[in-house]
Design a protein around this motif. Structure first.
Motif, PDB file in Angstrom:
ATOM      1  N   ASP A   1     -18.485  30.188  15.226  1.00 32.41           N
ATOM      2  CA  ASP A   1     -18.707  31.318  16.112  1.00 32.41           C
ATOM      3  C   ASP A   1     -19.644  30.867  17.232  1.00 32.41           C
ATOM      4  O   ASP A   1     -20.742  30.381  16.961  1.00 32.41           O
ATOM      5  CB  ASP A   1     -19.335  32.459  15.296  1.00 32.41           C
ATOM      6  N   TRP A   2     -19.216  30.990  18.488  1.00 33.62           N
ATOM      7  CA  TRP A   2     -20.023  30.502  19.605  1.00 33.62           C
ATOM      8  C   TRP A   2     -20.069  31.549  20.703  1.00 33.62           C
ATOM      9  O   TRP A   2     -19.241  32.451  20.769  1.00 33.62           O
ATOM     10  CB  TRP A   2     -19.461  29.197  20.159  1.00 33.62           C
ATOM     11  N   GLU A   3     -21.064  31.388  21.589  1.00 32.76           N
ATOM     12  CA  GLU A   3     -21.146  32.217  22.788  1.00 32.76           C
ATOM     13  C   GLU A   3     -21.918  31.478  23.864  1.00 32.76           C
ATOM     14  O   GLU A   3     -22.673  30.542  23.584  1.00 32.76           O
ATOM     15  CB  GLU A   3     -21.789  33.567  22.494  1.00 32.76           C
ATOM     16  N   LEU A   4     -21.696  31.918  25.106  1.00 29.08           N
ATOM     17  CA  LEU A   4     -22.461  31.422  26.240  1.00 29.08           C
ATOM     18  C   LEU A   4     -23.431  32.515  26.655  1.00 29.08           C
ATOM     19  O   LEU A   4     -23.077  33.691  26.648  1.00 29.08           O
ATOM     20  CB  LEU A   4     -21.545  31.117  27.431  1.00 29.08           C
ATOM     21  N   ARG A   5     -24.631  32.105  27.016  1.00 30.38           N
ATOM     22  CA  ARG A   5     -25.596  33.041  27.573  1.00 30.38           C
ATOM     23  C   ARG A   5     -26.283  32.335  28.729  1.00 30.38           C
ATOM     24  O   ARG A   5     -26.328  31.097  28.784  1.00 30.38           O
ATOM     25  CB  ARG A   5     -26.611  33.502  26.528  1.00 30.38           C
ATOM     26  N   PRO A   6     -26.799  33.097  29.692  1.00 29.37           N
ATOM     27  CA  PRO A   6     -27.514  32.445  30.795  1.00 29.37           C
ATOM     28  C   PRO A   6     -28.666  31.587  30.253  1.00 29.37           C
ATOM     29  O   PRO A   6     -29.390  32.000  29.345  1.00 29.37           O
ATOM     30  CB  PRO A   6     -28.045  33.617  31.621  1.00 29.37           C
ATOM     31  N   ALA A   7     -28.799  30.406  30.806  1.00 28.14           N
ATOM     32  CA  ALA A   7     -29.892  29.518  30.394  1.00 28.14           C
ATOM     33  C   ALA A   7     -31.212  30.019  30.957  1.00 28.14           C
ATOM     34  O   ALA A   7     -31.256  30.723  31.970  1.00 28.14           O
ATOM     35  CB  ALA A   7     -29.634  28.099  30.869  1.00 28.14           C
ATOM     36  N   THR A   8     -32.288  29.632  30.290  1.00 28.79           N
ATOM     37  CA  THR A   8     -33.641  29.933  30.738  1.00 28.79           C
ATOM     38  C   THR A   8     -34.422  28.620  30.789  1.00 28.79           C
ATOM     39  O   THR A   8     -33.999  27.621  30.193  1.00 28.79           O
ATOM     40  CB  THR A   8     -34.357  30.899  29.772  1.00 28.79           C
ATOM     41  N   PRO A   9     -35.567  28.603  31.452  1.00 29.24           N
ATOM     42  CA  PRO A   9     -36.379  27.387  31.446  1.00 29.24           C
ATOM     43  C   PRO A   9     -36.725  26.909  30.030  1.00 29.24           C
ATOM     44  O   PRO A   9     -36.864  25.708  29.795  1.00 29.24           O
ATOM     45  CB  PRO A   9     -37.631  27.794  32.229  1.00 29.24           C
ATOM     46  N   ALA A  10     -36.824  27.820  29.067  1.00 25.31           N
ATOM     47  CA  ALA A  10     -37.146  27.431  27.690  1.00 25.31           C
ATOM     48  C   ALA A  10     -36.037  26.600  27.040  1.00 25.31           C
ATOM     49  O   ALA A  10     -36.271  25.935  26.035  1.00 25.31           O
ATOM     50  CB  ALA A  10     -37.421  28.679  26.849  1.00 25.31           C
ATOM     51  N   ASP A  11     -34.831  26.612  27.617  1.00 24.51           N
ATOM     52  CA  ASP A  11     -33.715  25.836  27.065  1.00 24.51           C
ATOM     53  C   ASP A  11     -33.765  24.366  27.467  1.00 24.51           C
ATOM     54  O   ASP A  11     -33.028  23.546  26.914  1.00 24.51           O
ATOM     55  CB  ASP A  11     -32.381  26.429  27.521  1.00 24.51           C
ATOM     56  N   LEU A  12     -34.617  24.035  28.415  1.00 23.49           N
ATOM     57  CA  LEU A  12     -34.623  22.671  28.947  1.00 23.49           C
ATOM     58  C   LEU A  12     -34.883  21.618  27.877  1.00 23.49           C
ATOM     59  O   LEU A  12     -34.088  20.687  27.707  1.00 23.49           O
ATOM     60  CB  LEU A  12     -35.634  22.528  30.087  1.00 23.49           C
ATOM     61  N   GLU A  13     -35.968  21.700  27.151  1.00 23.68           N
ATOM     62  CA  GLU A  13     -36.293  20.625  26.204  1.00 23.68           C
ATOM     63  C   GLU A  13     -35.283  20.518  25.055  1.00 23.68           C
ATOM     64  O   GLU A  13     -34.912  19.400  24.681  1.00 23.68           O
ATOM     65  CB  GLU A  13     -37.725  20.744  25.712  1.00 23.68           C
TER      66      GLU A  13
END
Length: 152
Positions: free
Chosen positions: A3-15
């Motif tokens: 089960d997958w989904e896309l969500r808008p990225a945030t700066p916290a997703d960088l690392e």
């Protein structure tokens, strides 16, 4: 398939994305004699733009990222990294299909580059990308929008 989904990225997703990039690209970069642990991580840090990036979540957990960066004549598919434990399970194919359907609906050409010899090239070819140019390290590919039949 998970089960997958896309969500808008945030700066916290960088690392988390940086760690997945390093792991996912390591085999190809080692094969090409170009693996540098610091550089592979810094390149994403230098070009990560949450405004054009989506986080890929599988079963509610961060599993990768993908970006579609607008340019003059196309959108660039970039930073498409998926946790290697999920490779071969259909998640990457489903994510790519969803993004390409959006681009097709908007009549957008899509460009990308992939490392020479990477198995990811076959995924892109299956989805209509063709060779534009290549060198010993990079393969540049393009896909024209596909017109879908209108349902009446």
């Amino acid at each position: 398939m998970a089960d997958w989904e896309l969500r808008p990225a945030t700066p916290a997703d960088l690392e988390p994305a940086v760690a997945i990039r390093a792991e996912a690209m390591r085999p190809d970069l080692v094969r090409l004699g170009r693996y540098d642990d610091v550089r592979v991580r810094q390149r994403l840090r230098d070009s990560f733009d949450p405004a054009h990036t989506w986080a890929i979540e599988v079963s509610g957990a961060f599993a990768g990222c993908v970006a579609l960066r607008p340019a003059d004549d196309a959108h660039w598919l970039e930073h498409f990294y998926l946790d290697p434990a999920l490779h071969g399970h259909g998640v990457g194919t489903a994510v790519l299909r969803a993004l390409l359907e959006r681009c097709d609906a908007d009549g957008l050409r899509v460009r990308l580059n992939v490392l020479n010899g990477s198995p990811a090239r076959r995924l892109y070819e299956r989805h209509g990308f063709g060779l534009e140019s290549e060198d010993p390290v990079d393969v540049f590919m393009v896909r024209e929008p596909v017109e879908r039949e209108q349902k009446s």
